[in-house]
Every structure is written in structure tokens, then in C-alpha cells.
Design a protein around this motif. Structure first.
Motif, PDB file in Angstrom:
ATOM      1  N   LYS A 169       0.836  -1.188   0.000  1.00 19.84           N
ATOM      2  CA  LYS A 169       0.000   0.000   0.000  1.00 19.84           C
ATOM      3  C   LYS A 169       0.876   1.245   0.000  1.00 19.84           C
ATOM      4  O   LYS A 169       1.762   1.395   0.838  1.00 19.84           O
ATOM      5  CB  LYS A 169      -0.921  -0.009   1.225  1.00 19.84           C
ATOM      6  N   LEU A 170       0.600   2.134  -0.928  1.00 24.89           N
ATOM      7  CA  LEU A 170       1.402   3.335  -1.134  1.00 24.89           C
ATOM      8  C   LEU A 170       0.622   4.555  -0.679  1.00 24.89           C
ATOM      9  O   LEU A 170      -0.526   4.751  -1.083  1.00 24.89           O
ATOM     10  CB  LEU A 170       1.752   3.451  -2.618  1.00 24.89           C
ATOM     11  N   SER A 171       1.246   5.404   0.151  1.00 30.84           N
ATOM     12  CA  SER A 171       0.571   6.615   0.617  1.00 30.84           C
ATOM     13  C   SER A 171       1.011   7.828  -0.203  1.00 30.84           C
ATOM     14  O   SER A 171       2.127   7.879  -0.727  1.00 30.84           O
ATOM     15  CB  SER A 171       0.878   6.867   2.099  1.00 30.84           C
ATOM     16  N   ASN A 172       0.121   8.799  -0.282  1.00 31.73           N
ATOM     17  CA  ASN A 172       0.428  10.059  -0.974  1.00 31.73           C
ATOM     18  C   ASN A 172       1.600  10.766  -0.303  1.00 31.73           C
ATOM     19  O   ASN A 172       2.470  11.335  -0.971  1.00 31.73           O
ATOM     20  CB  ASN A 172      -0.815  10.952  -0.977  1.00 31.73           C
ATOM     21  N   LYS A 173       1.628  10.722   1.034  1.00 34.19           N
ATOM     22  CA  LYS A 173       2.701  11.391   1.774  1.00 34.19           C
ATOM     23  C   LYS A 173       4.061  10.776   1.454  1.00 34.19           C
ATOM     24  O   LYS A 173       5.052  11.477   1.290  1.00 34.19           O
ATOM     25  CB  LYS A 173       2.433  11.313   3.277  1.00 34.19           C
ATOM     26  N   TYR A 174       4.117   9.446   1.385  1.00 36.14           N
ATOM     27  CA  TYR A 174       5.377   8.783   1.054  1.00 36.14           C
ATOM     28  C   TYR A 174       5.817   9.133  -0.359  1.00 36.14           C
ATOM     29  O   TYR A 174       6.975   9.470  -0.602  1.00 36.14           O
ATOM     30  CB  TYR A 174       5.239   7.262   1.182  1.00 36.14           C
ATOM     31  N   TYR A 175       4.888   9.077  -1.287  1.00 31.56           N
ATOM     32  CA  TYR A 175       5.209   9.338  -2.689  1.00 31.56           C
ATOM     33  C   TYR A 175       5.758  10.753  -2.857  1.00 31.56           C
ATOM     34  O   TYR A 175       6.752  10.973  -3.557  1.00 31.56           O
ATOM     35  CB  TYR A 175       3.958   9.140  -3.534  1.00 31.56           C
ATOM     36  N   SER A 176       5.117  11.722  -2.197  1.00 28.41           N
ATOM     37  CA  SER A 176       5.572  13.116  -2.280  1.00 28.41           C
ATOM     38  C   SER A 176       6.942  13.287  -1.640  1.00 28.41           C
ATOM     39  O   SER A 176       7.818  13.974  -2.174  1.00 28.41           O
ATOM     40  CB  SER A 176       4.561  14.043  -1.600  1.00 28.41           C
ATOM     41  N   TRP A 177       7.137  12.663  -0.479  1.00 31.91           N
ATOM     42  CA  TRP A 177       8.434  12.755   0.212  1.00 31.91           C
ATOM     43  C   TRP A 177       9.544  12.144  -0.630  1.00 31.91           C
ATOM     44  O   TRP A 177      10.635  12.712  -0.744  1.00 31.91           O
ATOM     45  CB  TRP A 177       8.358  12.030   1.559  1.00 31.91           C
ATOM     46  N   ARG A 178       9.280  11.023  -1.238  1.00 27.90           N
ATOM     47  CA  ARG A 178      10.320  10.275  -1.929  1.00 27.90           C
ATOM     48  C   ARG A 178      10.701  10.886  -3.271  1.00 27.90           C
ATOM     49  O   ARG A 178      11.870  10.855  -3.657  1.00 27.90           O
ATOM     50  CB  ARG A 178       9.830   8.830  -2.140  1.00 27.90           C
ATOM     51  N   TYR A 179       9.732  11.445  -3.979  1.00 24.33           N
ATOM     52  CA  TYR A 179       9.978  11.795  -5.382  1.00 24.33           C
ATOM     53  C   TYR A 179       9.833  13.271  -5.738  1.00 24.33           C
ATOM     54  O   TYR A 179      10.092  13.640  -6.877  1.00 24.33           O
ATOM     55  CB  TYR A 179       9.049  10.971  -6.279  1.00 24.33           C
ATOM     56  N   ASN A 180       9.399  14.125  -4.819  1.00 20.95           N
ATOM     57  CA  ASN A 180       9.259  15.553  -5.118  1.00 20.95           C
ATOM     58  C   ASN A 180      10.473  16.323  -4.610  1.00 20.95           C
ATOM     59  O   ASN A 180      10.844  16.221  -3.443  1.00 20.95           O
ATOM     60  CB  ASN A 180       7.994  16.120  -4.473  1.00 20.95           C
ATOM     61  N   PHE A 181      11.065  17.134  -5.506  1.00 21.82           N
ATOM     62  CA  PHE A 181      12.220  17.950  -5.146  1.00 21.82           C
ATOM     63  C   PHE A 181      12.072  19.322  -5.800  1.00 21.82           C
ATOM     64  O   PHE A 181      11.955  19.428  -7.018  1.00 21.82           O
ATOM     65  CB  PHE A 181      13.525  17.292  -5.607  1.00 21.82           C
ATOM     66  N   GLY A 182      12.063  20.367  -4.956  1.00 21.20           N
ATOM     67  CA  GLY A 182      11.961  21.716  -5.505  1.00 21.20           C
ATOM     68  C   GLY A 182      10.710  21.921  -6.336  1.00 21.20           C
ATOM     69  O   GLY A 182      10.767  22.515  -7.419  1.00 21.20           O
ATOM     70  N   ASN A 183       9.565  21.431  -5.843  1.00 17.68           N
ATOM     71  CA  ASN A 183       8.279  21.548  -6.533  1.00 17.68           C
ATOM     72  C   ASN A 183       8.237  20.807  -7.865  1.00 17.68           C
ATOM     73  O   ASN A 183       7.369  21.063  -8.705  1.00 17.68           O
ATOM     74  CB  ASN A 183       7.917  23.024  -6.760  1.00 17.68           C
ATOM     75  N   LYS A 184       9.168  19.903  -8.084  1.00 16.97           N
ATOM     76  CA  LYS A 184       9.153  19.049  -9.262  1.00 16.97           C
ATOM     77  C   LYS A 184       9.182  17.594  -8.822  1.00 16.97           C
ATOM     78  O   LYS A 184       9.881  17.248  -7.876  1.00 16.97           O
ATOM     79  CB  LYS A 184      10.366  19.325 -10.159  1.00 16.97           C
ATOM     80  N   ASN A 185       8.407  16.764  -9.494  1.00 17.67           N
ATOM     81  CA  ASN A 185       8.539  15.345  -9.210  1.00 17.67           C
ATOM     82  C   ASN A 185       9.393  14.705 -10.298  1.00 17.67           C
ATOM     83  O   ASN A 185       9.542  15.248 -11.392  1.00 17.67           O
ATOM     84  CB  ASN A 185       7.174  14.665  -9.089  1.00 17.67           C
ATOM     85  N   TYR A 186       9.964  13.575  -9.963  1.00 20.43           N
ATOM     86  CA  TYR A 186      10.884  12.878 -10.862  1.00 20.43           C
ATOM     87  C   TYR A 186      10.314  11.498 -11.207  1.00 20.43           C
ATOM     88  O   TYR A 186      11.008  10.497 -11.151  1.00 20.43           O
ATOM     89  CB  TYR A 186      12.266  12.773 -10.206  1.00 20.43           C
ATOM     90  N   CYS A 187       9.012  11.504 -11.579  1.00 24.25           N
ATOM     91  CA  CYS A 187       8.338  10.255 -11.910  1.00 24.25           C
ATOM     92  C   CYS A 187       7.667  10.370 -13.275  1.00 24.25           C
ATOM     93  O   CYS A 187       7.183  11.443 -13.656  1.00 24.25           O
ATOM     94  CB  CYS A 187       7.277   9.918 -10.859  1.00 24.25           C
ATOM     95  N   PHE A 188       7.591   9.254 -13.987  1.00 21.36           N
ATOM     96  CA  PHE A 188       7.098   9.263 -15.354  1.00 21.36           C
ATOM     97  C   PHE A 188       6.209   8.044 -15.600  1.00 21.36           C
ATOM     98  O   PHE A 188       6.391   6.993 -14.973  1.00 21.36           O
ATOM     99  CB  PHE A 188       8.269   9.291 -16.327  1.00 21.36           C
ATOM    100  N   LEU A 189       5.253   8.223 -16.528  1.00 25.11           N
ATOM    101  CA  LEU A 189       4.233   7.208 -16.769  1.00 25.11           C
ATOM    102  C   LEU A 189       4.194   6.757 -18.219  1.00 25.11           C
ATOM    103  O   LEU A 189       4.496   7.528 -19.128  1.00 25.11           O
ATOM    104  CB  LEU A 189       2.844   7.770 -16.417  1.00 25.11           C
ATOM    105  N   ALA A 190       3.777   5.502 -18.397  1.00 20.64           N
ATOM    106  CA  ALA A 190       3.344   4.997 -19.692  1.00 20.64           C
ATOM    107  C   ALA A 190       1.834   4.807 -19.597  1.00 20.64           C
ATOM    108  O   ALA A 190       1.337   4.216 -18.634  1.00 20.64           O
ATOM    109  CB  ALA A 190       4.033   3.669 -20.005  1.00 20.64           C
ATOM    110  N   LEU A 191       1.090   5.338 -20.582  1.00 24.15           N
ATOM    111  CA  LEU A 191      -0.370   5.283 -20.538  1.00 24.15           C
ATOM    112  C   LEU A 191      -0.940   4.750 -21.843  1.00 24.15           C
ATOM    113  O   LEU A 191      -0.445   5.074 -22.926  1.00 24.15           O
ATOM    114  CB  LEU A 191      -0.969   6.671 -20.277  1.00 24.15           C
TER     115      LEU A 191
END
Length: 299
Positions: free
Chosen positions: A29-51
């Protein structure tokens, strides 16, 4: 032919889908707080999607780290492609898209931690540098009558006197790093440390309740006192820790006479994406359990 689009994550728009797919692929189970803490830096996230038709079918996340010379690199984590879309070059295309975006953000290189599912993707990229393989060893814990007293880690000031520059660390593990990694982390989890005052050495642990064992996450102090500290507590508490294949050959390690905790190997590579003046002396680099997501207990 599958029509797949690639783009950066929009947290408010995409998180519910990511959370669902994360559980489907990793059974966590993944929380929003964890995801933001882990991957957001300087108001930018470093995550990418295939859709495909606006459905998330692939994801890759990168944690940004600062080097000792004040440049940045990214470490790849939380990668998946839905099972029915695997072996269709979607993951390698997603990674190539991500690298182009990271290059524009002046990321010098990417460190990868390939698992059994995506290790074959590495072969599609040139100039990869393989880093020393890590293995998990366990303490002897023979002395049942003596218990080690661990101190709960709650404030960064508890560590400051043990912070020293380590040339063999890829990450610049200064006070800011330790605050982000252990104090600022969301959701909160408990961390503990043990001090070997004579050697000015400190070890950071968390506790795996499921397996009833401590994970040794980080070491603060000079590199050559690490095994002295392990020897001090080796028979007095049950814990696991990483050893790379170069450290296995040293006399200090052999004298400990430890056993492997599992057969699992942790491989890592450097993937240059921007022109840099030098590549770190990778054969002497050390990594710890705290450098990966695998040993984080609460996400």
C-alpha cells in the motif's frame, strides 16, 4: 501495435491510479505522503508514466541526490509495467523518455537497481558501469544473556558529531541528507542508533516486525571502523546488513565468520546521461540498505 503515451506524473491527477497499480504489482500500500516525500524535489517530481487510453500501464520513479561536488544524480526506483504489457518494449521506451527529461534537468547520471523483471533492459543502454554487487549477511547473535541498548533517533543533532566526509559514498550524506531520509520521512517510522564512542562510529537501524530482525541502514564514521563496530555488537543483537563483493575479501570481514541471510543479490549500475568530467571510482563505492526502498518499513 500498441498506442502508448509517455509523460511526467501529475500527482493530483494520477496518484489514485498509481496507488492502485503499485499495490497490484508490488502488493504494497502506497501513501500520498510517502510518494511526495520520496519523489518531489523543488516543486518538481521525478516520476514518469506509460499510458494506454489514459490508463497507467507503466511507472518509473527517480530519487534525486546531491554529490559531493554539488552536482545531481538520480536513483531509479518503483519501476513497473502491467503484466499483460510486458516484453513489448514499453518499459525501455518509458526509461528512454525519462532519461531525456532528466538530462534537461542537468542530472549527470542515473543509478539503477534492476530487479529480476527489468534487469534485461539494462542491456539496451550503452556505457553502463556495473557497481559492486551487495549481499545480505546476518549477525551471529550468540550471546542471549546480553542485550544491546539502542537509542531512538528523533533529532538530527544526535548525529552531528559523527558526520564526516566519505569519498566512498556516491551520495553526499551530510546533515541535510540524514534529516530528509530519517526525520522528514512520511509516513513516520521508528529508527534507532548505536554508538561506538571509542571509534566515533554510529549505526542506524530500523526494525522489521514481520521477520523480527533489525536492518542496519547506515553507518556514520570512518570506513575502516565499520567492521570494528559490527564485531562489538555481532553477538549481542540480531541484525542484517549489506556487504559488497569487495568487502567480502577483507581480513576484518572474514574474521567475523558471518553467514549469508539470503541468496538475494542487489545489483546496481551507473547510466551516464550528461557529459561529466569524471565518473566516480565505482569499484570502491559503498552502498547501504538505507539507499534503497526495499528496507523502508512504512510507505
Amino acid at each position: 501495435m500498441i498506442n502508448v503515451n509517455y509523460r511526467e506524473v501529475s500527482l493530483n491527477k494520477d496518484f489514485n491510479q498509481i496507488k492502485y497499480k503499485f499495490f497490484k504489482n508490488f502488493k504494497k500500500k502506497l501513501s500520498n505522503k510517502y510518494y511526495s516525500w520520496r519523489y518531489n524535489f523543488g516543486n518538481k517530481n521525478y516520476c514518469f508514466l506509460a499510458l494506454k487510453n489514459n490508463e497507467v500501464i507503466g511507472h518509473v520513479g527517480f530519487v534525486r541526490y546531491k554529490t559531493h561536488d554539488k552536482n545531481f544524480f538520480a536513483s531509479r526506483h518503483s519501476s513497473f509495467v502491467d503484466k499483460k504489457y510486458r516484453r513489448k518494449n514499453i518499459y525501455s521506451s518509458l526509461l528512454k523518455y525519462s532519461l531525456k527529461k532528466l538530462k534537461k534537468r542537468k542530472i549527470l547520471f542515473v543509478q539503477t537497481w534492476p530487479n529480476d523483471s527489468n534487469i534485461h533492459t539494462n542491456k539496451k543502454f550503452q556505457n553502463l558501469i556495473k557497481l559492486p554487487t551487495n549481499k545480505i549477511y546476518v549477525s551471529n547473535n550468540n550471546d542471549k544473556n546480553t542485550k544491546i541498548k539502542l537509542i531512538k533517533f528523533t533529532k538530527i543533532v544526535q548525529l552531528k558529531k559523527y558526520l564526516i566526509y566519505k569519498k566512498n559514498n556516491l551520495i553526499n550524506k551530510n546533515a541535510d541528507y540524514f534529516f530528509w531520509r530519517y526525520i522528514k520521512k512520511k509516513p513516520k517510522e521508528n529508527y534507532y542508533f548505536h554508538i561506538f564512542e571509542e571509534k566515533k562510529s554510529l549505526l542506524i537501524f530500523n526494525y522489521n516486525k514481520k521477520d523480527k530482525i533489525y536492518n542496519l541502514l547506515d553507518h556514520l564514521g570512518k570506513k575502516d571502523v565499520f567492521f570494528d563496530h559490527i564485531r562489538l555488537i555481532n553477538n549481542k543483537m540480531k541484525f542484517i546488513f549489506w556487504i559488497n563483493i569487495n568487502e567480502e575479501k577483507t581480513k576484518k570481514f572474514k574474521k567475523l565468520r558471518l553467514k549469508k541471510y539470503s541468496t538475494k543479490l542487489f545489483n546496481s549500475y551507473l547510466m551516464p546521461i550528461n557529459k561529466i568530467n569524471h565518473i566516480p571510482k565505482y569499484r570502491s563505492l559503498n552502498f547501504s540498505m538505507g539507499d534503497t526502498d526495499t528496507f523502508i518499513q512504512k510507505i
